[in-house]
Enzyme design. Structure first.
Site, mmCIF file in Angstrom:
data_model
loop_
_atom_site.group_PDB
_atom_site.id
_atom_site.type_symbol
_atom_site.label_atom_id
_atom_site.label_comp_id
_atom_site.label_asym_id
_atom_site.label_seq_id
_atom_site.Cartn_x
_atom_site.Cartn_y
_atom_site.Cartn_z
ATOM 1 N N PHE A 141 0.775 -1.134 0.042
ATOM 2 C CA PHE A 141 -0.011 -0.118 -0.066
ATOM 3 C C PHE A 141 0.770 1.272 0.031
ATOM 4 C CE2 PHE A 141 -2.218 3.547 1.491
ATOM 5 C CZ PHE A 141 -3.484 3.475 0.731
ATOM 6 N N ASP A 226 9.471 3.170 1.938
ATOM 7 C CA ASP A 226 8.052 3.723 2.376
ATOM 8 C C ASP A 226 8.018 3.556 3.923
ATOM 9 O OD1 ASP A 226 5.576 4.680 2.911
ATOM 10 O OD2 ASP A 226 4.698 3.935 1.235
ATOM 11 N N LYS A 255 2.184 10.925 7.251
ATOM 12 C CA LYS A 255 1.576 10.550 8.429
ATOM 13 C C LYS A 255 1.843 11.288 9.767
ATOM 14 C CE LYS A 255 -1.288 6.845 6.975
ATOM 15 N NZ LYS A 255 -0.871 5.777 5.937
HETATM 16 C C1 LIG Z 1 -1.028 5.791 4.351
HETATM 17 C C2 LIG Z 1 0.280 5.332 3.356
HETATM 18 C C3 LIG Z 1 0.368 6.157 2.334
HETATM 19 C C4 LIG Z 1 -0.350 7.189 1.775
HETATM 20 O O1 LIG Z 1 -0.475 8.580 2.634
HETATM 21 P P1 LIG Z 1 -1.616 9.473 2.001
HETATM 22 O O2 LIG Z 1 -1.193 10.665 3.035
HETATM 23 O O3 LIG Z 1 -3.131 8.674 2.685
HETATM 24 O O4 LIG Z 1 -1.570 9.673 0.960
HETATM 25 C C5 LIG Z 1 1.576 5.546 1.532
HETATM 26 N N1 LIG Z 1 1.979 4.549 2.027
HETATM 27 C C6 LIG Z 1 2.140 4.059 3.234
HETATM 28 C C7 LIG Z 1 2.865 2.802 3.645
HETATM 29 C C8 LIG Z 1 0.779 4.302 3.945
HETATM 30 O O5 LIG Z 1 0.697 3.774 5.192
#
Ligand SMILES: *Cc1c(COP(=O)(O)O)cnc(C)c1O
Length: 401
Positions: A141, A226, A255
């Site tokens: 994700f 990520d 985040k």
């Molecule tokens: C939440 C998340 C995203 C996307 O972040 P948004 O601020 O919702 O666009 C990307 N990678 C990971 C691992 C995430 O948990």
């Protein structure tokens, strides 16, 4: 109709149904607790998917935001502003890197990482134009843009959004052999989550992440981590990769970087990599704005002390010990995770993850299900041990009913 029912009916009539929220309408929140429009209090065991690592209404963060609101909130990058240099310097230092490219949401930062890797591939590695390949993992994700969902393996996230962006290769998460075999001379990057959050808090097999590091270094391929959800204290260290002694070429952060106050994201890397951009080649109106920088600077200062990481490690050990006991009892099949972060597979006979989440809500505990019978637990790192134990008690109640 109750205030809750009125608010939900109105939201359902006038907002797109791209979410299916639990039927609770929050009116205020503090620390690990949220209060709904009818005055009921709930323990927040989701923490905005880790955007609220420092809790709701964190005094230091609210004060930093308020002070900045009174001075200047937005300049655009057409001009310098007086919080920008500090933000970039401090964030680079926290990451042990040299350069920062700020954006707003996580998806934008992932898009930035993709663009950086491709440009680096053409300008530095010497990949022929248009041939760059990025390897990603199954069940990833990374966000919701059309390019990002192009390399998702989740049919819900991907269906009906084609045509899809080419240039990505998907290999099974945790499988080093598959990764090695997928690499070609045109591979510019491997993009992975050190722990897959949305997939159900999947921790890869021991040795996988160091293996990815070794392989990418050997093949002159960028290792992009990520850490949008796994980073900034959640797992008991600043970055999840630290548990394996691994340093990537690029961190993607988001985040918690915005302290639950404003969206702040960034790509953090070396000068040799982020140095590929020249003026006009990438940007964002809001990226690196004064309010975002002020809040993020406070987040970085809080992380620098190490106290939140330590808390996540200690409370996380406790959480996993308690969940481990549940796993013996038949109601829980598996528990995964690290630090104050757990994916709990509930025995399907007890109900779907959604049903368990609804029953927990009735017990005044808020969690979020993912993929069938999994719930994830990720409280704000500021939660007290007593509150965490109270939440675990409620979970035991629901599972034994
Ligand atoms: C939440 C998340 C995203 C996307 O972040 P948004 O601020 O919702 O666009 C990307 N990678 C990971 C691992 C995430 O948990």
């Amino acid at each position: 109709m109750s205030a809750t029912e009125t608010a939900i009916a109105s939201a359902e009539a006038h907002s797109a149904h791209n979410y299916h929220p639990l039927p609770v309408v929050v009116a205020s929140a503090e620390g690990a607790w949220m209060t709904d429009v009818e005055g009921r209090r709930y323990l927040d065991l989701l923490a905005g998917y880790s955007a609220l690592n420092f809790g709701h209404g964190n005094r230091r963060l609210i004060d930093a935001a308020r002070a900045q609101l009174e001075r200047v909130t937005l300049t655009s990058r057409a001009f310098h502003h007086d919080r920008f240099a500090d933000f970039c310097t401090e964030l680079a230092a926290l990451c042990g890197m040299e350069m920062v490219l700020p954006m707003n949401t996580g998806a934008e930062a992932v898009e930035t990482a993709v663009k950086t890797a491709r440009k680096w591939g053409y300008r530095v590695k010497g990949v022929p134009d248009g041939m760059a390949k990025i390897i990603v993992a199954s069940d990833n994700f990374h966000g919701r843009t059309t390019t990002i969902i192009s390399f998702s393996t989740d049919p819900e996230a991907r269906a009906d959004y084609g045509p899809y962006t080419p240039g990505f290769e998907i290999v099974p998460y945790g499988d080093l052999t598959a990764l090695r075999e997928a690499m070609t001379v045109n591979t510019v990057a491997v993009l992975i989550e050190p722990i897959q959050g949305e997939a159900g808090v999947l921790v890869p097999p021991a040795g996988y992440l160091p293996g990815v590091r070794e392989l990418t270094r050997e093949r002159n391929v960028l290792f992009i981590a990520d850490e949008i959800q796994s980073g900034l204290g959640r797992t008991g260290k600043t970055f999840a990769l630290e548990h394996e002694g691994v340093v990537p070429d690029m961190y993607v952060l988001g985040k918690a970087l915005g302290g639950g106050v404003v969206p702040v994201s960034a790509v953090v890397s070396s000068a040799g990599i982020l140095g590929v951009f020249k003026p006009g080649e990438h940007g964002s109106t809001f990226g690196g704005n004064p309010l975002a920088c002020a809040v993020a600077l406070e987040v970085i200062a809080m992380l620098r002390t190490g106290e939140y990481q330590e808390r996540a490690a200690e409370l996380g050990d406790h959480l996993h010990r308690e969940l481990g006991l549940l796993a013996g009892g038949g109601a829980v099949e598996t528990v995964r995770g690290r630090g104050l972060w757990a994916g709990v597979d509930i025995a399907p006979a007890l109900g779907t993850g959604r049903e368990i989440s609804e029953r927990l809500m009735e017990e005044r505990v808020l969690v979020k299900d993912t993929h069938g019978s999994t719930i994830r637990i990720a409280p704000p790192l500021v939660i007290s041990k007593e509150d965490l134990d109270w939440g675990l008690d409620r979970l035991r109640t629901v599972l034994s009913a």
